[in-house]
Design an enzyme around this catalytic site. Structure first.
Site, mmCIF file in Angstrom:
data_model
loop_
_atom_site.group_PDB
_atom_site.id
_atom_site.type_symbol
_atom_site.label_atom_id
_atom_site.label_comp_id
_atom_site.label_asym_id
_atom_site.label_seq_id
_atom_site.Cartn_x
_atom_site.Cartn_y
_atom_site.Cartn_z
ATOM 1 N N PRO A 18 7.280 -40.838 57.759
ATOM 2 C CG PRO A 18 9.147 -39.719 56.959
ATOM 3 C CD PRO A 18 7.837 -40.277 56.519
ATOM 4 C CD GLU A 19 3.613 -42.489 62.724
ATOM 5 O OE1 GLU A 19 3.569 -42.476 63.967
ATOM 6 O OE2 GLU A 19 2.965 -43.298 62.038
#
Length: 272
Positions: free
Chosen positions: A2-3
């Protein structure tokens, strides 16, 4: 992993459901994440009202009067709501129960590379957060700032912009996309890019991240938002994951190289 857009989407998904709610209890089935979950999480959170839910970089801060629960999703973590009677699966490590609320906030993390930490006072002074660069969607991230940081730097622009001390949240996916949008080759030395081109790059970073947040992030493997919904930005990707496919602008085949053990995809014709 997840960014920033995925973390922002998660934060936006859970916040309306937990703000001003009282934490009844914390059920910790697996305390050994990237770092052990501090005892303060189980001992000090019950009975506290959630005052704010904010984000700094890839960290989510669940703020109460007693302190802040700091959550990092790591490589594969996610937060989502379940009914209280929903039995946990093997990788469901933490449940947060709320008083008078018929749903539980569940943290799952197959790789256990995420974190749940505790900080009293200003949570952004935590040792993992205090050194971070500006948020990319704020006025603090601008061409004057980036130009000064890039001066004299021989490091490739892609690796430079992915350094969280320079700016937070420009991870591999979005660095690829923003560089393509700006027409900048990812291997160019950061210090050799003109201020005018960096100005375009700053705006492209902001545009790519804003679009990704609007689409709920990018689903590459198992990411879902705090409401259990996948992200749809993958459908908008122009270069990432498209090695050897035709460039959407010039139709030349996209090239793939490795930079810092990460995949970089770019168009040798459009990016200079």
């Amino acid at each position: 992993m997840p960014e920033l857009p995925e973390v922002e989407t998660t934060k936006n998904g859970i916040a309306p459901h937990i703000l001003n709610q009282t934490i009844e209890r914390i059920e910790i089935r697996q305390p050994k994440l990237r770092w052990p979950i501090p005892d303060d999480v189980a001992h000090k959170l019950p009975g506290q009202v959630i005052r704010h839910v904010t984000r700094r970089g890839k960290y989510i801060g669940v703020q109460t009067d007693a302190g802040t629960l700091i959550i990092h999703l790591g490589m594969s973590g996610s937060l989502y709501f379940v009914a209280p009677e929903t039995p946990p699966m093997f990788h469901d490590h933490v449940d947060i129960h709320f008083a008078g609320v018929d749903k539980v906030l569940r943290y799952t993390d197959p790789r256990r590379f995420g974190a749940m930490l505790w900080q009293e006072g200003d949570w952004q002074l935590h040792e993992l957060i205090s050194h971070l660069g500006p948020e990319p969607l704020t006025d603090g991230f601008n061409v004057d700032y980036l130009y000064e940081k890039a001066k004299g730097r021989k490091q490739a622009i892609k690796q430079f912009i992915m350094d969280s001390k320079i700016v937070v949240g420009v991870g591999n996916i979005y660095a690829n996309e923003a560089l393509f949008m700006a027409g900048i080759r990812p291997t160019r030395a950061a210090g050799n890019i003109s201020k005018a081109r960096l100005a375009v790059f700053v705006e492209c970073i902001k545009a790519v991240l804003a679009a990704a947040i609007a689409q709920g992030g990018t689903t590459l493997k198992d990411f879902v938002s705090g409401e259990g919904k996948p992200g749809y930005f993958k459908q908008e990707l122009k270069v990432y994951g498209r090695a050897d496919q035709p460039c959407v602008t010039c139709q030349a085949p996209l090239k793939e190289i490795r930079q810092g053990q990460r995949s970089t995809v770019y168009c040798a014709h459009c990016q200079k």
